[in-house]
Structure formats: structure tokens, C-alpha cells
Design a protein around this motif. Structure first.
Motif, PDB file in Angstrom:
ATOM      1  N   ASP A  40      -5.668   1.026   9.195  1.00  0.00           N
ATOM      2  CA  ASP A  40      -6.628   1.417   8.446  1.00  0.00           C
ATOM      3  C   ASP A  40      -6.016   1.318   6.740  1.00  0.00           C
ATOM      4  O   ASP A  40      -6.906   0.700   5.946  1.00  0.00           O
ATOM      5  CB  ASP A  40      -6.776   3.103   8.553  1.00  0.00           C
ATOM      6  CG  ASP A  40      -7.609   3.481   9.874  1.00  0.00           C
ATOM      7  OD1 ASP A  40      -8.195   2.442  10.508  1.00  0.00           O
ATOM      8  OD2 ASP A  40      -7.663   4.551  10.389  1.00  0.00           O
ATOM      9  N   GLU A  41      -4.921   1.425   6.770  1.00  0.00           N
ATOM     10  CA  GLU A  41      -4.082   1.343   5.212  1.00  0.00           C
ATOM     11  C   GLU A  41      -4.326  -0.272   5.092  1.00  0.00           C
ATOM     12  O   GLU A  41      -4.600  -0.666   3.982  1.00  0.00           O
ATOM     13  CB  GLU A  41      -2.795   1.813   5.280  1.00  0.00           C
ATOM     14  CG  GLU A  41      -2.709   3.272   5.487  1.00  0.00           C
ATOM     15  CD  GLU A  41      -3.482   4.035   4.403  1.00  0.00           C
ATOM     16  OE1 GLU A  41      -3.262   3.751   2.971  1.00  0.00           O
ATOM     17  OE2 GLU A  41      -4.093   5.014   4.566  1.00  0.00           O
TER      18      GLU A  41
ATOM     19  N   SER B 232       0.852  -1.191   0.100  1.00  0.00           N
ATOM     20  CA  SER B 232      -0.158   0.013   0.206  1.00  0.00           C
ATOM     21  C   SER B 232       0.674   1.276  -0.018  1.00  0.00           C
ATOM     22  O   SER B 232       1.863   1.120   0.844  1.00  0.00           O
ATOM     23  CB  SER B 232      -0.829  -0.094   1.190  1.00  0.00           C
ATOM     24  OG  SER B 232      -1.437   1.150   1.570  1.00  0.00           O
ATOM     25  N   GLU B 233       0.606   2.242  -0.790  1.00  0.00           N
ATOM     26  CA  GLU B 233       1.168   3.565  -0.905  1.00  0.00           C
ATOM     27  C   GLU B 233       0.174   4.476  -0.662  1.00  0.00           C
ATOM     28  O   GLU B 233      -0.856   4.513  -1.720  1.00  0.00           O
ATOM     29  CB  GLU B 233       1.983   3.629  -2.112  1.00  0.00           C
ATOM     30  CG  GLU B 233       3.337   2.973  -2.171  1.00  0.00           C
ATOM     31  CD  GLU B 233       4.468   3.079  -2.986  1.00  0.00           C
ATOM     32  OE1 GLU B 233       4.145   4.170  -3.684  1.00  0.00           O
ATOM     33  OE2 GLU B 233       4.995   2.206  -3.324  1.00  0.00           O
ATOM     34  N   SER B 234       0.216   5.393   0.054  1.00  0.00           N
ATOM     35  CA  SER B 234      -0.894   6.512   0.210  1.00  0.00           C
ATOM     36  C   SER B 234      -0.118   8.017   0.383  1.00  0.00           C
ATOM     37  O   SER B 234       0.768   7.911   0.976  1.00  0.00           O
ATOM     38  CB  SER B 234      -1.783   6.254   1.366  1.00  0.00           C
ATOM     39  OG  SER B 234      -2.377   5.036   1.079  1.00  0.00           O
TER      40      SER B 234
ATOM     41  N   LEU C 149      -1.392  11.271   2.424  1.00  0.00           N
ATOM     42  CA  LEU C 149      -2.482  11.574   3.145  1.00  0.00           C
ATOM     43  C   LEU C 149      -2.112  13.006   3.530  1.00  0.00           C
ATOM     44  O   LEU C 149      -0.984  13.439   3.711  1.00  0.00           O
ATOM     45  CB  LEU C 149      -2.317  10.851   4.422  1.00  0.00           C
ATOM     46  CG  LEU C 149      -2.635   9.433   4.334  1.00  0.00           C
ATOM     47  CD1 LEU C 149      -2.465   8.531   5.846  1.00  0.00           C
ATOM     48  CD2 LEU C 149      -4.113   9.069   3.774  1.00  0.00           C
TER      49      LEU C 149
ATOM     50  N   ASP D   8      -5.308  11.822   0.192  1.00  0.00           N
ATOM     51  CA  ASP D   8      -6.386  11.341   0.998  1.00  0.00           C
ATOM     52  C   ASP D   8      -6.469  11.942   2.419  1.00  0.00           C
ATOM     53  O   ASP D   8      -5.385  12.267   2.884  1.00  0.00           O
ATOM     54  CB  ASP D   8      -6.103   9.870   1.116  1.00  0.00           C
ATOM     55  CG  ASP D   8      -6.408   8.833  -0.134  1.00  0.00           C
ATOM     56  OD1 ASP D   8      -7.480   9.324  -0.845  1.00  0.00           O
ATOM     57  OD2 ASP D   8      -5.699   8.135  -0.411  1.00  0.00           O
TER      58      ASP D   8
END
Length: 177
Positions: free
Chosen positions: A124-125, A86-88, A90, A107
Motif C-alpha cells: 500500500d505504501e 516513503s515515510e508514514s 500510521l 494516517d
């Protein structure tokens, strides 16, 4: 990546101003909400977070997670290894109104106070990265799957048995037996 455990709580504003980069490793046992989705407690979750300010002076966190866990195969209900990635990006906000006004590439991470629970953020991720259904490869799954076009197997064929409702046929008016 570091083999140290990830910090639990962090003031994200101070970390963003300093341009902090941190990483660490968690175990599925550490993640209370994510753990029930797994087939076992084995595995590792490697996390890297970079805190910064963007051109609009927003507090931003780049989160990268690589996890090797045990999921449940939905066909045979046996444990199976699964890799999650996962890569986000925020943006830290404090209200829903701020979250709505963010550009699409960010996000929202809505906080009620300055400190953020990083372990909950990782959970969460991971929950978002988890597939809704996990399956072994068809050849390695312990449960035999049948294609729609495969011929019927002998045990799948239902033998002709007398219909128990045939007795009711005799009760119909005008039927003489």
C-alpha cells in the motif's frame, strides 16, 4: 538495515506494547499487487517499522521504505530505474469512525483483527509512493521529444494532396462543370 526478509504477519498491539522495531528486505516478486506496476522483477524494497503507543494510548507504526525498482518510461515504454522513498506514521484503528477522529498527522491503518499483514502494508505504501507517470531524462529517453517552438522536421510536414471530397463539389445544385 537488515537483509532478512520482513515478517509477513504480526500482532500490532503486542508489538506496540513492547516497542518493537523491525526491518527487512523484500523483492518485487514478493508483492503481488505492486508487481504489475513495474517493468521487471529486479530491485529491492528495504523496510523499517517501529511500533509504539502515543500519548493518547493509540497503537502507532512508523514506517520507512526505500525501494529501488524498474518502472516503465511513459515516453519510450522502456524500463528505467526508479527510487521510491516513503515515510508514514500510521495509527491502528478498527472502525471508520475511529479513523475519522484521528489528528491530521496520523494516517489510519484500519484492521479487522489484531494481526496485520506487513507485506500488504508495504505494498500500500509503495503504491502511494509511486509517481503516476515515469519518464527518462529528456536527453536519455529513446523517444525524441519535440518542443512546441522547434522547427518542423521534413517528415512532419504533410504534403498537399487532393481532397477526396472535391468530387462532391460537382454534385452541388447550381454548380456546372
Amino acid at each position: 538495515m537488515s537483509t532478512e526478509s520482513l515478517l509477513t504477519m504480526l500482532d500490532v498491539r503486542k508489538a506496540a506494547v513492547r516497542g518493537a522495531v523491525m526491518g527487512g528486505v523484500l523483492e518485487p516478486l514478493d508483492l503481488e499487487r505492486f508487481r504489475p506496476l513495474l517493468a521487471g522483477d529486479e530491485g529491492t524494497v528495504a523496510v523499517k517499522m517501529a511500533f509504539s503507543r502515543d500519548e493518547e494510548s493509540r497503537y502507532v507504526i512508523d514506517v520507512a521504505i526505500e525501494a529501488d525498482i524498474l518502472a516503465v518510461c511513459q515516453r519510450c515504454l522502456e524500463p528505467m530505474p526508479e527510487h521510491l522513498s516513503s515515510e508514514s506514521k500510521l495509527a491502528v484503528v478498527w472502525t471508520d469512525e475511529e479513523a475519522v477522529s484521528l489528528p491530521r498527522y496520523l494516517d489510519p491503518l484500519i484492521l479487522k483483527e489484531d494481526s496485520c499483514n506487513l507485506w500488504e502494508l508495504v505494498e500500500d505504501e509503495l503504491i502511494l509512493a509511486m509517481k503516476p507517470f515515469n519518464y527518462h531524462e529528456t536527453g536519455t529517453c529513446k523517444r525524441k521529444t519535440v518542443s512546441f517552438f522547434d522547427p518542423l522536421i521534413k517528415e512532419d510536414v504533410v504534403e498537399d494532396k487532393p481532397n477526396p471530397f472535391n468530387v462532391l463539389e460537382q454534385l452541388k445544385p447550381g454548380n456546372k462543370h
